[in-house]
Motif scaffolding. Sequence first.
Motif, PDB file in Angstrom:
ATOM      1  N   ALA A   1       0.809  -1.221   0.000  1.00 60.16           N
ATOM      2  CA  ALA A   1       0.000   0.000   0.000  1.00 60.16           C
ATOM      3  C   ALA A   1       0.840   1.269   0.000  1.00 60.16           C
ATOM      4  CB  ALA A   1      -0.943   0.000   1.208  1.00 60.16           C
ATOM      5  N   THR A   2       2.028   1.217   0.601  1.00 60.07           N
ATOM      6  CA  THR A   2       2.821   2.438   0.774  1.00 60.07           C
ATOM      7  C   THR A   2       4.219   2.355   0.180  1.00 60.07           C
ATOM      8  OG1 THR A   2       3.618   1.685   2.937  1.00 60.07           O
ATOM      9  CG2 THR A   2       1.586   3.002   2.898  1.00 60.07           C
ATOM     10  N   GLY A   3       4.613   1.204  -0.308  1.00 55.00           N
ATOM     11  CA  GLY A   3       5.991   1.011  -0.756  1.00 55.00           C
ATOM     12  C   GLY A   3       6.403   1.917  -1.896  1.00 55.00           C
ATOM     13  N   TYR A   4       5.466   2.176  -2.822  1.00 60.29           N
ATOM     14  CA  TYR A   4       5.840   3.009  -3.964  1.00 60.29           C
ATOM     15  C   TYR A   4       6.119   4.443  -3.526  1.00 60.29           C
ATOM     16  CZ  TYR A   4       5.969   5.198  -8.523  1.00 60.29           C
ATOM     17  OH  TYR A   4       6.384   5.916  -9.619  1.00 60.29           O
ATOM     18  N   ALA A   5       5.180   5.054  -2.837  1.00 61.75           N
ATOM     19  CA  ALA A   5       5.346   6.443  -2.422  1.00 61.75           C
ATOM     20  C   ALA A   5       6.438   6.593  -1.369  1.00 61.75           C
ATOM     21  CB  ALA A   5       4.026   6.991  -1.879  1.00 61.75           C
ATOM     22  N   GLY A   6       6.543   5.618  -0.459  1.00 65.69           N
ATOM     23  CA  GLY A   6       7.459   5.759   0.657  1.00 65.69           C
ATOM     24  C   GLY A   6       8.892   5.388   0.360  1.00 65.69           C
ATOM     25  N   HIS A   7       9.112   4.469  -0.572  1.00 65.92           N
ATOM     26  CA  HIS A   7      10.476   3.984  -0.832  1.00 65.92           C
ATOM     27  C   HIS A   7      10.911   4.171  -2.276  1.00 65.92           C
ATOM     28  CE1 HIS A   7      14.018   1.329  -0.308  1.00 65.92           C
ATOM     29  NE2 HIS A   7      13.734   0.933  -1.546  1.00 65.92           N
ATOM     30  N   ILE A   8      10.101   3.728  -3.219  1.00 67.14           N
ATOM     31  CA  ILE A   8      10.530   3.705  -4.614  1.00 67.14           C
ATOM     32  C   ILE A   8      10.623   5.115  -5.189  1.00 67.14           C
ATOM     33  CG2 ILE A   8       9.999   2.844  -6.919  1.00 67.14           C
ATOM     34  CD1 ILE A   8       8.557   0.474  -5.563  1.00 67.14           C
ATOM     35  N   VAL A   9       9.615   5.954  -4.950  1.00 65.02           N
ATOM     36  CA  VAL A   9       9.628   7.314  -5.506  1.00 65.02           C
ATOM     37  C   VAL A   9      10.847   8.100  -5.037  1.00 65.02           C
ATOM     38  CG1 VAL A   9       8.467   9.554  -5.476  1.00 65.02           C
ATOM     39  CG2 VAL A   9       7.177   7.485  -6.003  1.00 65.02           C
TER      40      VAL A   9
ATOM     41  N   ARG B   1      15.997  10.401  -6.375  1.00 64.99           N
ATOM     42  CA  ARG B   1      17.380  10.666  -5.965  1.00 64.99           C
ATOM     43  C   ARG B   1      18.357  10.211  -7.046  1.00 64.99           C
ATOM     44  NH1 ARG B   1      17.009   8.526  -1.292  1.00 64.99           N
ATOM     45  NH2 ARG B   1      17.880   6.468  -1.739  1.00 64.99           N
ATOM     46  N   THR B   2      18.107   9.049  -7.628  1.00 64.95           N
ATOM     47  CA  THR B   2      18.984   8.548  -8.691  1.00 64.95           C
ATOM     48  C   THR B   2      18.947   9.457  -9.913  1.00 64.95           C
ATOM     49  OG1 THR B   2      18.715   6.247  -7.964  1.00 64.95           O
ATOM     50  CG2 THR B   2      19.425   6.606 -10.236  1.00 64.95           C
ATOM     51  N   ALA B   3      17.738   9.840 -10.327  1.00 60.75           N
ATOM     52  CA  ALA B   3      17.625  10.717 -11.497  1.00 60.75           C
ATOM     53  C   ALA B   3      18.284  12.064 -11.237  1.00 60.75           C
ATOM     54  CB  ALA B   3      16.154  10.912 -11.866  1.00 60.75           C
ATOM     55  N   LEU B   4      18.090  12.612 -10.028  1.00 56.34           N
ATOM     56  CA  LEU B   4      18.689  13.909  -9.715  1.00 56.34           C
ATOM     57  C   LEU B   4      20.211  13.817  -9.701  1.00 56.34           C
ATOM     58  CD1 LEU B   4      18.166  16.861  -9.060  1.00 56.34           C
ATOM     59  CD2 LEU B   4      18.033  16.232  -6.636  1.00 56.34           C
ATOM     60  N   SER B   5      20.747  12.676  -9.304  1.00 54.52           N
ATOM     61  CA  SER B   5      22.208  12.528  -9.329  1.00 54.52           C
ATOM     62  C   SER B   5      22.736  12.613 -10.750  1.00 54.52           C
ATOM     63  CB  SER B   5      22.621  11.194  -8.692  1.00 54.52           C
ATOM     64  OG  SER B   5      22.310  10.091  -9.526  1.00 54.52           O
TER      65      SER B   5
ATOM     66  N   LEU C   1       4.556   7.959 -13.116  1.00 54.05           N
ATOM     67  CA  LEU C   1       5.756   8.731 -13.411  1.00 54.05           C
ATOM     68  C   LEU C   1       5.768  10.089 -12.723  1.00 54.05           C
ATOM     69  CD1 LEU C   1       8.400   9.145 -14.980  1.00 54.05           C
ATOM     70  CD2 LEU C   1       7.029  10.052 -16.874  1.00 54.05           C
ATOM     71  N   TYR C   2       4.614  10.731 -12.651  1.00 55.70           N
ATOM     72  CA  TYR C   2       4.583  12.129 -12.197  1.00 55.70           C
ATOM     73  C   TYR C   2       5.127  12.348 -10.786  1.00 55.70           C
ATOM     74  CZ  TYR C   2       1.772  12.689 -16.401  1.00 55.70           C
ATOM     75  OH  TYR C   2       1.331  12.685 -17.698  1.00 55.70           O
ATOM     76  N   PRO C   3       4.827  11.486  -9.806  1.00 61.02           N
ATOM     77  CA  PRO C   3       5.423  11.722  -8.483  1.00 61.02           C
ATOM     78  C   PRO C   3       6.952  11.741  -8.507  1.00 61.02           C
ATOM     79  CG  PRO C   3       3.622  10.155  -8.313  1.00 61.02           C
ATOM     80  CD  PRO C   3       3.862  10.365  -9.775  1.00 61.02           C
ATOM     81  N   VAL C   4       7.558  10.901  -9.368  1.00 57.39           N
ATOM     82  CA  VAL C   4       9.016  10.885  -9.467  1.00 57.39           C
ATOM     83  C   VAL C   4       9.519  12.185 -10.078  1.00 57.39           C
ATOM     84  CG1 VAL C   4      11.018   9.710 -10.446  1.00 57.39           C
ATOM     85  CG2 VAL C   4       9.067   8.372  -9.630  1.00 57.39           C
ATOM     86  N   LEU C   5       8.939  12.585 -11.210  1.00 61.04           N
ATOM     87  CA  LEU C   5       9.391  13.803 -11.873  1.00 61.04           C
ATOM     88  C   LEU C   5       9.094  15.040 -11.032  1.00 61.04           C
ATOM     89  CD1 LEU C   5       8.562  13.258 -15.650  1.00 61.04           C
ATOM     90  CD2 LEU C   5      10.643  12.742 -14.379  1.00 61.04           C
ATOM     91  N   ASP C   6       7.955  15.057 -10.359  1.00 64.47           N
ATOM     92  CA  ASP C   6       7.646  16.192  -9.490  1.00 64.47           C
ATOM     93  C   ASP C   6       8.699  16.324  -8.388  1.00 64.47           C
ATOM     94  OD1 ASP C   6       5.373  16.902 -10.880  1.00 64.47           O
ATOM     95  OD2 ASP C   6       4.004  15.784  -9.579  1.00 64.47           O
ATOM     96  N   ARG C   7       9.109  15.209  -7.830  1.00 62.31           N
ATOM     97  CA  ARG C   7      10.125  15.225  -6.770  1.00 62.31           C
ATOM     98  C   ARG C   7      11.468  15.705  -7.321  1.00 62.31           C
ATOM     99  NH1 ARG C   7      10.502  12.144  -1.962  1.00 62.31           N
ATOM    100  NH2 ARG C   7      12.410  12.736  -0.872  1.00 62.31           N
ATOM    101  N   VAL C   8      11.864  15.215  -8.494  1.00 65.15           N
ATOM    102  CA  VAL C   8      13.136  15.626  -9.100  1.00 65.15           C
ATOM    103  C   VAL C   8      13.143  17.129  -9.346  1.00 65.15           C
ATOM    104  CG1 VAL C   8      14.621  15.441 -11.125  1.00 65.15           C
ATOM    105  CG2 VAL C   8      13.597  13.389 -10.158  1.00 65.15           C
ATOM    106  N   LEU C   9      12.092  17.630  -9.978  1.00 65.55           N
ATOM    107  CA  LEU C   9      12.043  19.053 -10.320  1.00 65.55           C
ATOM    108  C   LEU C   9      11.941  19.930  -9.075  1.00 65.55           C
ATOM    109  CD1 LEU C   9       9.699  18.863 -13.443  1.00 65.55           C
ATOM    110  CD2 LEU C   9      12.173  19.275 -13.429  1.00 65.55           C
ATOM    111  N   ALA C  10      11.160  19.496  -8.095  1.00 65.26           N
ATOM    112  CA  ALA C  10      11.031  20.292  -6.870  1.00 65.26           C
ATOM    113  C   ALA C  10      12.352  20.354  -6.114  1.00 65.26           C
ATOM    114  CB  ALA C  10       9.937  19.709  -5.976  1.00 65.26           C
TER     115      ALA C  10
END
Length: 691
Positions: free
Chosen positions: A537-545, A550-554, A577-586
């Motif tokens: 229920a929470t693994g994607y938002a809590g760990h994977i995103v 972090r990897t993409a931003l590196s 995809l959007y939660p990952v890209l939103d985090r990278v850009l933010a």
Amino acid sequence: MDSGRIRTPRTAPRGARTARVAALAAAALLVTVVPSAQAVAAPVPRIDLTVLVVDDGGSAVEAITAELKGSGVPYRRIDLDDPNRPVLDAAFLSDTVDGRPRAKYQGVVLPHETAFGPDSAEHTALRTYERTFGIPQVDAYTWSHPGVGLDYTNEGGWSGVLDGTTAGVTAAGRAGPFRYLSGALAFEDNDPSIAESYGYAGRPRAGYTSYLDVPVDGGGRASLVGEYTADGRRELVVTFAYNQYQRQFRALARGIVEWLTQGVHLGQSRNYLSVHVDDVFAPDARWDTARNCTPGDFDCVGDEGEGADPIRMTVADAQYAAAWQKASGFTLDMVYNGGQGEQWKTEHGGSDPLTDRLVADRAQYRWINHTYTHPFLGCVQDNTVVPWRCATDASGNTLWVGRSELSGQIRNNHNWAVGKGISVDRSELVTGEHSGLRTFPQQPADNPHLAGALADNGVKWLASDNSREPQQRSLGTATGAAKTVPRHPMNVYYNVGTAAEMTDEYNWVYTSRADGGSGICESNPASTCLPAPLPVATGYAGHIVPQEARTALSHVLGNDPRPHYVHQSNLAEERLLYPVLDRVLADYRALFAPSAPVVNPRQKDVGTELNRRAAWDQALAAGKVTAYRIGATVTVKAPAGLAAPITAPEGTRKQLLLGTAAFGSPYAGTRSAWTTPEVLQTSVTLTLPTA
């Protein structure tokens, strides 16, 4: 990516405690170098645009060296542990060329301020050289003490683990070498059980200007990075441990190099991010959470093709994508299969609202040819065995997909887009699964028909998988042959539409057999198993995103122009995809000032950048580049036809055949460009601003 461990010293680096306090003196000017009062009448010295790196094997010097190498700055490395290394004396550091004094190095990187020993002849020679020619020195990692212009940490300072600490870029830092940062810099804390960075924060003394500091008990702030001027010399003092992968170093790396080179150097860097969305118009198969496999794969028995419930964007998903782009200020690359869209239309009553919507919004995206129907374009696959193998004829020769099929897939998809009014660049191509290129272990060579089919269609830049082939290479031996453009795969899977599906498959890949996983992580030395399965229920938002962001931003912070790739399924259903890209850009925009925006290149521009870098690195390695500064004039000589990357301050002018022109383009407070001599010129000549 593993950020690695950093040692956490409780004592000073070797030789540092015995350093003597240097006398206070004025800082060197940016452009005009005054050798000494006794040499005012002497010719203005020539300063070669090369950095001297003195390496003790520590992670701090390694990190700065990686930044120099990655951005194309020439350097010479001296290994302190090499018994046969050259001795640093006056002859090693300087000489005379055409009657003019020459400084062979424009900046010096030391492990710490007394790397050769405080009373050694080399220490004295280096300081005399720096004082004479106005050469800056970086102390890559030292401790807080008066020898570098700081109080001891027990005098109102602090020392300890910095993980999770938020440091501040001071006003002097924002006005100086770190002007491209927004002001706050958080130290990574990726694993609470590991001390990732240790530091000594000291209060500045006279002659020290702090650029990065942290609050300390009792009020006020203490410095972690700053400039110390004394005895006619300048040192950039860094008092925390780091490695080349950590975000705090990556954010500061550009400024360290700019300070070290006084803003004038060969090489350039940008912060790049491009995202390719593969399989647009095509459906993607869905992960089977019960059988732990994907319908259509050779090892997933029971379903054909994409299975009964494939994942495909809807009109609402397309509308969301367009709105997200506008809100985020970021453009996606749509990597499309026109034939798959036509097949879907045929199978669904002759209409396809998704294609209609995306075509109507075509001008809002960039588009890349992904072949018409996404077939495998390498060898003919024998699917009677798992894993598959290349089919062979009666003589044992590999059977290959032919040139006409390859060429037709490329041509038909291009023509389909043109017919829809979609602007597509013929020189760019992504084949399905990067097929046609060598695929280990089954297909150790490229399809021999690939290079010809690319030439048939004017393709110059073919995508490859960075996880398999991180280096660019040519396809074929003909002049003008196409080259690869490696792409980073993002760990957001193509075969999932929901966070629960994503987490289930992630657990299968990254948990041990004892925890119900596949055990792949146990048998693959490049992988690491999770300590326990993630909550569905929470693994994607809590760990994977956060991990994927972090990897993409590196990559973004590492001057890496290679695109990232995902799939249209990641824009569908729960739009993973959007939660990952939103985090990278933010995270990026919180770290960097508007002067250093994310650069969003298209595939051909990435290919061109990688090609230029390879040629530049070869020329540097062969010693074919000469570059130096005399006063306010910079001269760069390179082999004919070779573009040179140069970075210089705002206000720099390039010498034309008649007159001058503004040099380069602005980025992060400097100007830079790949440049060549003008017509009838044999070198690039720049005039620096005098203020």
